[in-house]
Structure formats: structure tokens, C-alpha cells
Scaffold this active site. Structure first.
Site, short mmCIF file in Angstrom:
data_model
loop_
_atom_site.label_atom_id
_atom_site.label_comp_id
_atom_site.label_asym_id
_atom_site.label_seq_id
_atom_site.Cartn_x
_atom_site.Cartn_y
_atom_site.Cartn_z
N HIS A 83 0.85 -1.19 0.00
CA HIS A 83 0.00 0.00 0.00
C HIS A 83 0.89 1.24 0.00
O HIS A 83 1.39 1.66 1.03
CB HIS A 83 -0.91 -0.02 1.23
CG HIS A 83 -2.06 0.94 1.16
ND1 HIS A 83 -2.15 1.95 0.24
CD2 HIS A 83 -3.18 1.04 1.92
CE1 HIS A 83 -3.28 2.62 0.42
NE2 HIS A 83 -3.92 2.09 1.44
N HIS B 89 -2.81 6.85 -0.86
CA HIS B 89 -3.84 7.42 0.02
C HIS B 89 -3.33 8.10 1.29
O HIS B 89 -4.03 8.14 2.30
CB HIS B 89 -4.87 6.35 0.37
CG HIS B 89 -5.53 5.76 -0.82
ND1 HIS B 89 -6.37 4.66 -0.76
CD2 HIS B 89 -5.46 6.09 -2.14
CE1 HIS B 89 -6.79 4.36 -1.98
NE2 HIS B 89 -6.25 5.21 -2.83
N TYR C 237 -0.82 7.36 3.34
CA TYR C 237 -0.23 6.55 4.40
C TYR C 237 1.30 6.58 4.29
O TYR C 237 1.86 7.36 3.52
CB TYR C 237 -0.85 5.15 4.38
CG TYR C 237 -2.34 5.21 4.64
CD1 TYR C 237 -2.83 5.72 5.84
CD2 TYR C 237 -3.27 4.83 3.67
CE1 TYR C 237 -4.20 5.83 6.08
CE2 TYR C 237 -4.64 4.93 3.90
CZ TYR C 237 -5.09 5.44 5.11
OH TYR C 237 -6.45 5.56 5.34
#
Length: 391
Positions: free
Chosen positions: A182, A185, A187
Site C-alpha cells: 500500500h 492514500h 499513508y
């Protein structure tokens, strides 16, 4: 004779070594149902409900370490108990004939001392907190202000990289078919990538090559541990979620793509896929109102990245049936991941195929801890919690 018909969401697709029967993917979505970080039987039911023969699922963001959480009751993959618990989830999905990847997640500054060991400040690329425009969901279901994070010292970064590597190994041990890093977004990885956040003056800040360094170190460590064919990356260069803004999103996206392409050429193997979030995610994903950005601008950014990346391209963010069909037919994406529509329609693949009515989702139950309500109780077309047929 060659088939000259354009591909649809329901055309088979060869994703690296995996043979998919359709292009509709379950997007990774935080659901807060893993009490105390341990996947429970409800997770096995939830993912199995959304499985189809030859389908592809990506788990919710799964924590790589005790410093990684920023939501209550999110699953991890760093302890033996978590690895064991995930096995039953993976087995349930495999029993339905689906393929499942684990999304590896560290929220970085998008956390709070209540989630951190010893109530410490969350770690990040920076000491700048997320602005008051955003609120963090706390364990008591109230919303709080994001605190000031602690910037990681360069000497600490190899340990974080190793947490990703070990979590990838753990995911394969739990039976997952692969992992998605990931990097999107707002993070932790995105906090290094975006120049609107990263204000470092060391080897991890400043020029775009430095800002890409952390992601590429994570990617290389994970690939060396489990193989490129089991690894994917998600990025969102144009998304401003959690203040993750960049002065030149297209340039940033192309810089990441160029580095991944180079790595693939060095390895002589491709990653499983690159997952990119549409800019319209911000408008559609966070509110029920709000207008998406310029369609032309969005399409240009996504097409440029799609054309630059040498491999399978997955798009996500506010896709309807029609938009998904268009994206695949026009070659703008090989695969399309669906989030909120998959929450309230466990048999979404079948409904999209039949162009059947879709059940509306209830946003209020997205992040509750109830193992059934708003989680596994959305109806199938048959009116029960079982599919009416196997696709």
C-alpha cells in the site's frame, strides 16, 4: 479465428501466473472487524461471500507492525497468532476458487498515540501533522484530531523496510497468493513520495529520486523475499486524501512507474500488477456529494501511467458498471477494483454481469465492530446470504 471483440469486465485475463475468469476485483477496504488485530471467523465469511471461481480479491490494509495501525480492530500479519488466524480466511476464499492477495499497510502519521506502543507519537517522513480538515476514528468510535508525528531517522528506515519484508513472508506462510504494497492514500509510503508532505533534507527527501527511495527499498526487499510474480504495488499520485498532495502528480506517477519498469527489466520478471487510484476517488470516496475533477484531466493522467507501465494495470476509484466496462474496452485498465459496491453486493460480479439492481450501502456501518451487521448480512440476488449460482 481470432476474437476481435473488445474485452469486457467479464473476459478472462492472465494476470502473471494467475488465470482470472473476469476483471472485477475486490478492492482493499478497511472494515474494523478483526477484534484486537486478529482475523475472526467473520472475516472468512465476508471474503468467501465475495469470492467467485477465478475471481481476485485484495484484503483490507493489514498491519506490518505494532506501530502501523490508525483504525480500531484492523488485522495484522506480524505475529504468529495473526498468521494462523489468516489461514482460515485464505482457505475459505481458495475453497470458492478465488485468488487472494494481502495488502501490507503502515499508516505512518495517520495514527494517534492511542494506537501506538507506549502511547508514542506516530512515525512519518515529517513532523507535520495532518490538518484539521481530517479526523481520526478512535477506538471508542469518536473522532479525534491527528497529532504531531515523529519523523523517522534515516537509520530507522531499514527496520521498517524489514517489517514489510517479514510481513510478506508471513502472508505467503498464511497461504496468500501474493501481497500488495500500500503506497497510496496518504499513508506511510505516500508520506515519503509526496512533496506536499515530505520535507526531509536527507537521502529520503527533496528530489523525486530521493522521495521514491523508501518505496523502492520496500519493493526490492519484498520481491527478494517472495518473488516478483507475487508482488503488486498500489499508488495514488493525484489523490489528496489525508493532505497527501504533490506539486506534479503526473511526474511523480511516471517516476514511480519508471523505477518499477527498471526493476522488472533487471529481474527479467514483472510484478503481478500496478494498482492506481483514479483522481475522482476524493470526490466520490469521502462524501456522497461533491463533484469529480475534470474527466479529461483524469483520463489523461491514468492513460499516461497505463501506457508507461510495462505490465498489468489495475484501476480503482468510483467505478460504476458502465465506467468499468469502458475502461476495459478502451484498454485503459486490464482490471478494475470495486470497493463500496462490493460491500453491499457480495455477489457484485454476478449482478454486474446480469446488469441487475445493486443494493445501496450503509456508510454508518463501514467501520463498526459488529461481525454481522453491515458486514456479512447484505443480501445476494436470491435474497439470502448465499449466491444463487456459481459463475
Amino acid at each position: 479465428m481470432a476474437d476481435n471483440h473488445p474485452a469486457t469486465l467479464f473476459s478472462p485475463y492472465k494476470m502473471g501466473k494467475f488465470s482470472l475468469s473476469h476483471r472485477v476485483v475486490l478492492a482493499p477496504m478497511t472494515r474494523c472487524r478483526a477484534l484486537n488485530g486478529i482475523p475472526r471467523p467473520a472475516l472468512a465469511e465476508y471474503y468467501a461471500q465475495r469470492s467467485t471461481p477465478g475471481g481476485f480479491l485484495i484484503t483490507e490494509g493489514t498491519l506490518i507492525s505494532p506501530t502501523a495501525p490508525g483504525f480500531p480492530h484492523v488485522p495484522g500479519i506480524y505475529s504468529e497468532e495473526q498468521v494462523e488466524a489468516w489461514r482460515s480466511v485464505v482457505d475459505a476464499v481458495h475453497a470458492k476458487g478465488s485468488i487472494i492477495f494481502c495488502q501490507l499497510w503502515h499508516v505512518g502519521r495517520a495514527s494517534h498515540p492511542v494506537y501506538q506502543p507506549g502511547a508514542a507519537p506516530p512515525i512519518s517522513s515529517t513532523n507535520k501533522p495532518i490538518s484539521s480538515r481530517w479526523r481520526i476514528l478512535l477506538p471508542d468510535q469518536s473522532y479525534g484530531v491527528y497529532p504531531q508525528p515523529r519523523p523517522l531517522d534515516a537509520s530507522e528506515i531499514p527496520q521498517i523496510v524489514d517489517h514489510y519484508r517479514q510481513s510478506a513472508i508471513n502472508a505467503i506462510r498464511a497461504g496468500f497468493d501474493g501481497i500488495e504494497i500500500h503506497g497510496a492514500h496518504g499513508y506511510l509510503i505516500d508520506q515519503f513520495l509526496k512533496d506536499g508532505i515530505n520535507d526531509r533534507t536527507d537521502d529520503y527527501g527533496g528530489p523525486i529520486s530521493n522521495r521514491c527511495r523508501f518505496l523502492m527499498q520496500v519493493l526490492k526487499a519484498v520481491v527478494s523475499a517472495i518473488g516478483a510474480e507475487r508482488v503488486a504495488v498500489r499508488i495514488s499520485p493525484a489523490i489528496d486524501h489525508l493532505d497527501a498532495m504533490d506539486s506534479d502528480p503526473l511526474r511523480l506517477g511516471l517516476a514511480v512507474v519508471e523505477r518499477i519498469n527498471n526493476l522488472q527489466q533487471e529481474l527479467g520478471k514483472r510484478l503481478t500488477y500496478l494498482h492506481v487510484t483514479q483522481p475522482r476517488y476524493t470526490a466520490y470516496g469521502q462524501t456522497e456529494s461533491g463533484r469529480p475533477g475534470s474527466e479529461e484531466e483524469e483520463a489523461q493522467l491514468m492513460r499516461t501511467l497505463r501506457n508507461a507501465y510495462e505490465g498489468t494495470f489495475m484501476a480503482s476509484g468510483g467505478f460504476t458498471r458502465e465506467l468499468g466496462m469502458e475502461a476495459v474496452a478502451h484498454g485503459d485498465a486490464d482490471l478494475v477494483s470495486y470497493g463500496r459496491l462490493f460491500i453491499s453486493n457480495p455477489d457484485l460480479v454476478e449482478r454486474l454481469k446480469l446488469n441487475a439492481p445493486l443494493t445501496k450501502y450503509n456508510r454508518k456501518t463501514f467501520y463498526t465492530q459488529d461481525p454481522v451487521k453491515g458486514y456479512t448480512d447484505y443480501p445476494f440476488l436470491s435474497g439470502t446470504n448465499e449466491p444463487i449460482s456459481r459463475l
